[in-house]
Write a protein that holds these residues in place. Structure first.
Motif, PDB file in Angstrom:
ATOM      1  N   LEU A  13       0.813  -1.212   0.000  1.00 10.36           N
ATOM      2  CA  LEU A  13       0.000   0.000   0.000  1.00 10.36           C
ATOM      3  C   LEU A  13       0.850   1.268   0.000  1.00 10.36           C
ATOM      4  N   VAL A  14       1.836   1.306   0.890  1.00 10.04           N
ATOM      5  CA  VAL A  14       2.684   2.496   0.986  1.00 10.04           C
ATOM      6  C   VAL A  14       3.565   2.608  -0.257  1.00 10.04           C
ATOM      7  N   GLY A  15       4.017   1.481  -0.776  1.00  9.21           N
ATOM      8  CA  GLY A  15       4.827   1.500  -1.998  1.00  9.21           C
ATOM      9  C   GLY A  15       4.089   2.135  -3.159  1.00  9.21           C
ATOM     10  N   LYS A  16       2.802   1.837  -3.289  1.00 10.57           N
ATOM     11  CA  LYS A  16       2.001   2.439  -4.359  1.00 10.57           C
ATOM     12  C   LYS A  16       1.912   3.949  -4.196  1.00 10.57           C
ATOM     13  N   VAL A  17       1.733   4.401  -2.959  1.00 14.57           N
ATOM     14  CA  VAL A  17       1.611   5.842  -2.715  1.00 14.57           C
ATOM     15  C   VAL A  17       2.950   6.542  -2.920  1.00 14.57           C
ATOM     16  N   VAL A  18       4.008   5.955  -2.389  1.00  9.68           N
ATOM     17  CA  VAL A  18       5.343   6.553  -2.511  1.00  9.68           C
ATOM     18  C   VAL A  18       5.760   6.656  -3.979  1.00  9.68           C
ATOM     19  N   ALA A  19       5.301   5.737  -4.805  1.00 12.15           N
ATOM     20  CA  ALA A  19       5.611   5.806  -6.233  1.00 12.15           C
ATOM     21  C   ALA A  19       5.112   7.123  -6.843  1.00 12.15           C
ATOM     22  N   GLY A  20       4.120   7.718  -6.212  1.00  7.50           N
ATOM     23  CA  GLY A  20       3.602   9.002  -6.666  1.00  7.50           C
ATOM     24  C   GLY A  20       4.586  10.145  -6.536  1.00  7.50           C
ATOM     25  N   LEU A  21       5.682   9.918  -5.814  1.00 10.97           N
ATOM     26  CA  LEU A  21       6.723  10.951  -5.734  1.00 10.97           C
ATOM     27  C   LEU A  21       7.371  11.183  -7.093  1.00 10.97           C
ATOM     28  N   GLY A  22       7.144  10.286  -8.033  1.00 11.04           N
ATOM     29  CA  GLY A  22       7.705  10.430  -9.366  1.00 11.04           C
ATOM     30  C   GLY A  22       7.213  11.680 -10.081  1.00 11.04           C
ATOM     31  N   GLY A  23       6.139  12.274  -9.596  1.00  8.89           N
ATOM     32  CA  GLY A  23       5.647  13.517 -10.166  1.00  8.89           C
ATOM     33  C   GLY A  23       6.468  14.727  -9.752  1.00  8.89           C
ATOM     34  N   GLU A  28      13.244  18.094  -6.001  1.00 10.36           N
ATOM     35  CA  GLU A  28      12.209  18.028  -4.980  1.00 10.36           C
ATOM     36  C   GLU A  28      12.194  16.685  -4.250  1.00 10.36           C
ATOM     37  N   LEU A  29      12.812  15.674  -4.830  1.00 12.04           N
ATOM     38  CA  LEU A  29      12.802  14.348  -4.199  1.00 12.04           C
ATOM     39  C   LEU A  29      13.547  14.330  -2.867  1.00 12.04           C
ATOM     40  N   MET A  38      12.570   8.835   4.662  1.00 11.79           N
ATOM     41  CA  MET A  38      13.185   7.838   3.768  1.00 11.79           C
ATOM     42  C   MET A  38      14.642   8.217   3.551  1.00 11.79           C
ATOM     43  N   PRO A  39      15.517   7.239   3.348  1.00 12.61           N
ATOM     44  CA  PRO A  39      16.928   7.538   3.120  1.00 12.61           C
ATOM     45  C   PRO A  39      17.116   8.393   1.860  1.00 12.61           C
ATOM     46  N   PRO A  40      17.983   9.408   1.939  1.00 10.28           N
ATOM     47  CA  PRO A  40      18.236  10.247   0.767  1.00 10.28           C
ATOM     48  C   PRO A  40      19.104   9.511  -0.257  1.00 10.28           C
ATOM     49  N   LEU A  41      18.880   9.824  -1.513  1.00 12.15           N
ATOM     50  CA  LEU A  41      19.718   9.303  -2.592  1.00 12.15           C
ATOM     51  C   LEU A  41      20.062  10.459  -3.510  1.00 12.15           C
ATOM     52  N   ALA A  42      21.309  10.537  -3.916  1.00 10.57           N
ATOM     53  CA  ALA A  42      21.764  11.608  -4.788  1.00 10.57           C
ATOM     54  C   ALA A  42      21.091  11.513  -6.153  1.00 10.57           C
ATOM     55  N   GLU A  43      21.005  12.646  -6.830  1.00 13.08           N
ATOM     56  CA  GLU A  43      20.419  12.684  -8.170  1.00 13.08           C
ATOM     57  C   GLU A  43      21.135  11.725  -9.116  1.00 13.08           C
ATOM     58  N   ILE A  52      13.369   6.514  -6.042  1.00 12.79           N
ATOM     59  CA  ILE A  52      12.233   6.267  -5.146  1.00 12.79           C
ATOM     60  C   ILE A  52      12.222   4.811  -4.698  1.00 12.79           C
ATOM     61  N   GLU A  53      12.377   3.897  -5.644  1.00 13.50           N
ATOM     62  CA  GLU A  53      12.360   2.467  -5.307  1.00 13.50           C
ATOM     63  C   GLU A  53      13.505   2.096  -4.373  1.00 13.50           C
ATOM     64  N   LYS A  54      14.710   2.612  -4.653  1.00 12.03           N
ATOM     65  CA  LYS A  54      15.861   2.286  -3.795  1.00 12.03           C
ATOM     66  C   LYS A  54      15.688   2.866  -2.402  1.00 12.03           C
ATOM     67  N   SER A  55      15.237   4.106  -2.312  1.00 12.35           N
ATOM     68  CA  SER A  55      15.040   4.727  -1.006  1.00 12.35           C
ATOM     69  C   SER A  55      13.974   3.985  -0.211  1.00 12.35           C
ATOM     70  N   PHE A  56      12.853   3.682  -0.854  1.00 10.10           N
ATOM     71  CA  PHE A  56      11.782   2.952  -0.179  1.00 10.10           C
ATOM     72  C   PHE A  56      12.266   1.567   0.248  1.00 10.10           C
ATOM     73  N   GLY A  57      13.049   0.934  -0.585  1.00 11.01           N
ATOM     74  CA  GLY A  57      13.580  -0.388  -0.270  1.00 11.01           C
ATOM     75  C   GLY A  57      14.547  -0.393   0.907  1.00 11.01           C
ATOM     76  N   GLN A  58      15.121   0.765   1.229  1.00 15.35           N
ATOM     77  CA  GLN A  58      16.066   0.865   2.337  1.00 15.35           C
ATOM     78  C   GLN A  58      15.393   1.203   3.671  1.00 15.35           C
ATOM     79  N   VAL A  59      14.096   1.435   3.657  1.00 10.25           N
ATOM     80  CA  VAL A  59      13.386   1.731   4.904  1.00 10.25           C
ATOM     81  C   VAL A  59      13.306   0.442   5.719  1.00 10.25           C
TER      82      VAL A  59
END
Length: 112
Positions: A13-23, A28-29, A38-43, A52-59
């Motif tokens: 559920l949260v993964g689906k919502v967090v994917a919305g950060l792609g907008g 802004e990420l 969520m853990p920061p990741l460089a551009e 987004i996927e890597k940061s979410f995966g590190q939670v």
């Protein structure tokens, strides 16, 4: 008490919502990750989707309920009412005290 179904449901559920950060833009990420915890990741870490996927995966699994609560409060993330309710239901079920599975006799002197 949490079980693996709760964790699996929150991940989905949260993964689906967090994917919305792609907008958001790449710039802004980083602040969005920070606001959500969520853990920061460089551009340079890749596309927005990859970041987004890597940061979410590190939670860590233990922090998933806190992330879910922050997702519910985050203004830049949109979700359907049904998805919001499902996340809230999982969080409520995790936080609910264990139910007594057997009927106990009333205490002496107890009158409803």
């Amino acid at each position: 008490m949490a079980d693996s179904r709760d964790t699996s449901a929150l991940l989905t559920l949260v993964g689906k919502v967090v994917a919305g950060l792609g907008g958001l833009t790449h710039r802004e990420l980083a602040p969005a990750f920070d606001q959500l915890g969520m853990p920061p990741l460089a551009e340079e870490a890749g596309s927005k989707r990859t970041r987004i996927e890597k940061s979410f995966g590190q939670v860590p699994e233990a922090q998933l309920p806190q992330l879910a609560r922050r997702v519910l409060d985050h203004e830049q993330l949109s979700m359907s009412p049904s998805n919001r309710h499902r996340i809230e239901d999982v969080l409520w079920a995790r936080d609910a005290p264990p139910q007594n599975t057997h009927e106990s006799p009333p205490r002496a002197g107890f009158r409803p």
